[in-house]
Design an enzyme around this catalytic site. Structure first.
Site, PDB file in Angstrom:
ATOM      1  N   LYS A 143       0.877  -1.180   0.000  1.00  0.00           N
ATOM      2  CA  LYS A 143       0.000   0.000   0.000  1.00  0.00           C
ATOM      3  C   LYS A 143       0.911   1.225   0.000  1.00  0.00           C
ATOM      4  O   LYS A 143       1.747   1.390   0.880  1.00  0.00           O
ATOM      5  CB  LYS A 143      -0.873  -0.017   1.247  1.00  0.00           C
ATOM      6  CG  LYS A 143      -1.680   1.269   1.506  1.00  0.00           C
ATOM      7  CD  LYS A 143      -2.976   1.261   0.750  1.00  0.00           C
ATOM      8  CE  LYS A 143      -3.874   2.419   1.161  1.00  0.00           C
ATOM      9  NZ  LYS A 143      -4.528   2.212   2.463  1.00  0.00           N
TER      10      LYS A 143
ATOM     11  N   SER B 122       1.085   5.671  -1.348  1.00  0.00           N
ATOM     12  CA  SER B 122       0.269   6.825  -1.725  1.00  0.00           C
ATOM     13  C   SER B 122       0.140   6.892  -3.239  1.00  0.00           C
ATOM     14  O   SER B 122       1.093   6.595  -3.974  1.00  0.00           O
ATOM     15  CB  SER B 122       0.919   8.107  -1.206  1.00  0.00           C
ATOM     16  OG  SER B 122       0.246   9.235  -1.719  1.00  0.00           O
TER      17      SER B 122
ATOM     18  N   THR C 222      -0.438  12.137  -1.324  1.00  0.00           N
ATOM     19  CA  THR C 222      -1.581  12.846  -1.903  1.00  0.00           C
ATOM     20  C   THR C 222      -1.876  14.104  -1.113  1.00  0.00           C
ATOM     21  O   THR C 222      -2.184  15.157  -1.684  1.00  0.00           O
ATOM     22  CB  THR C 222      -2.814  11.932  -1.914  1.00  0.00           C
ATOM     23  OG1 THR C 222      -2.555  10.792  -2.746  1.00  0.00           O
ATOM     24  CG2 THR C 222      -4.041  12.664  -2.435  1.00  0.00           C
ATOM     25  N   ALA C 223      -1.783  14.008   0.203  1.00  0.00           N
ATOM     26  CA  ALA C 223      -2.050  15.180   1.043  1.00  0.00           C
ATOM     27  C   ALA C 223      -1.134  16.336   0.656  1.00  0.00           C
ATOM     28  O   ALA C 223      -1.579  17.487   0.545  1.00  0.00           O
ATOM     29  CB  ALA C 223      -1.858  14.816   2.517  1.00  0.00           C
TER      30      ALA C 223
ATOM     31  N   HIS D 211      -5.511  10.931   8.307  1.00  0.00           N
ATOM     32  CA  HIS D 211      -5.984   9.830   9.140  1.00  0.00           C
ATOM     33  C   HIS D 211      -7.029  10.308  10.154  1.00  0.00           C
ATOM     34  O   HIS D 211      -7.871  11.142   9.877  1.00  0.00           O
ATOM     35  CB  HIS D 211      -4.821   9.131   9.841  1.00  0.00           C
ATOM     36  CG  HIS D 211      -3.811   8.532   8.918  1.00  0.00           C
ATOM     37  ND1 HIS D 211      -4.125   8.036   7.683  1.00  0.00           N
ATOM     38  CD2 HIS D 211      -2.462   8.363   9.059  1.00  0.00           C
ATOM     39  CE1 HIS D 211      -3.031   7.573   7.100  1.00  0.00           C
ATOM     40  NE2 HIS D 211      -2.018   7.767   7.916  1.00  0.00           N
TER      41      HIS D 211
END
Length: 279
Positions: A53, A55, A108-109, A152
């Site tokens: 996993k 980003s 992404t943030a 989160h």
């Protein structure tokens, strides 16, 4: 097979059945729990396990070696990162020239933050300081930094630190594009020994098992939930596990292409062939 994903409730909820042998005809899985900033760099340096996993923001660095799996990840609406400050303000210009803490510069943030600041703060911000995501809100609260980019469960807990939301970047993105936010992607090595079709079927089956048997993963989720309360963990799952987790679909791919296309134009990620997202 080796797999790495975060200890966050959405990931443990999604992968519980797969890594506990509850999906038929699958190999055994050796799990490494690692936050996404670590898996991003493992993938870029070709050091990670076969399945990870990461980003979506890290995809342009790794698509030559890893293939995007069209399920198991995190996209959604109403689930974007937040820009927080200690003092209440509605003007983006309040952080112009200031120090902002971010959890990663390959996320992404971070891309959303940079695209938003480019559109709303002509003079741009000052210093970007990378720090672990769980240290950002205390740093803003103690005024060690002027603002913080949080992800989160911080969406649910920031009021307890006395902080104020300057911008919901997910809300901005959705208003600007009409598309969901691409957050976390599942990738697998481009190897002749890797059956990507089978892997996709296994992960999708694990997602569906989790929805059909929500109580089955509860103990596992809370074991890895980093002292998160059961209510917050449940809210986390409800927010980040959705139909895009089952299948990216047309809107999912459009969101990824829009985010990474804009980021490439802005020089935030390397340029790459968008068609590689589906190959």
């Amino acid at each position: 097979m080796n797999i790495a994903f975060s200890p966050c409730p959405n990931d443990t909820f999604v992968f519980h059945a797969l890594v506990h042998g509850l999906i038929s005809d699958t190999p055994s899985f050796n799990v490494t729990y690692a936050d996404i900033d670590k898996t991003n760099y493992w993938a870029a340096n070709r050091q990670g396990p076969e399945v990870m996993k990461i980003s979506y923001a890290a995809l342009p660095w790794v698509l030559d070696d890893y293939r995007l799996i069209p399920c198991g990840g995190a996209l959604g609406r109403g689930c974007g990162p937040l820009v927080l400050t200690a003092d209440k303000s509605e003007s983006p210009s309040t952080i112009a020239g200031k120090t902002v803490a971010v959890p990663s510069d390959r996320s992404t943030a971070y891309i959303l933050f940079r695209l938003w600041t480019a559109q709303n703060i002509p003079e741009d911000i000052g210093d970007i300081r990378i720090m672990p995501f769980d240290e950002i809100m205390p740093a803003v609260q103690n005024r060690e930094v002027d603002a913080g980019l949080v992800i989160h469960e911080a969406r649910f807990t920031y009021p307890s630190y006395g902080l104020h939301m300057l911008q919901d970047l997910g809300e901005w993105w959705e208003e600007d594009t009409g598309l969901p936010i691409p957050l976390g992607a599942i990738i697998a090595k481009r190897s002749n020994s890797m059956n990507h079709k089978k892997l996709t079927e296994w992960i999708r089956a694990s997602v569906e098992y989790a929805w059909e048997n929500p109580a089955a993963s509860r103990e596992y989720v809370l074991e890895h939930a980093q002292e998160m309360s059961p209510d917050v963990a449940e809210s986390h799952i409800e927010l980040y596990v959705n139909e895009f987790t089952r299948d990216l679909g047309r809107d999912g791919y459009a969101a990824i292409e829009s985010l990474l296309g804009r980021a490439a134009e802005a020089g935030l990620v390397p340029s790459f062939n968008l068609e590689a997202l589906k190959k």
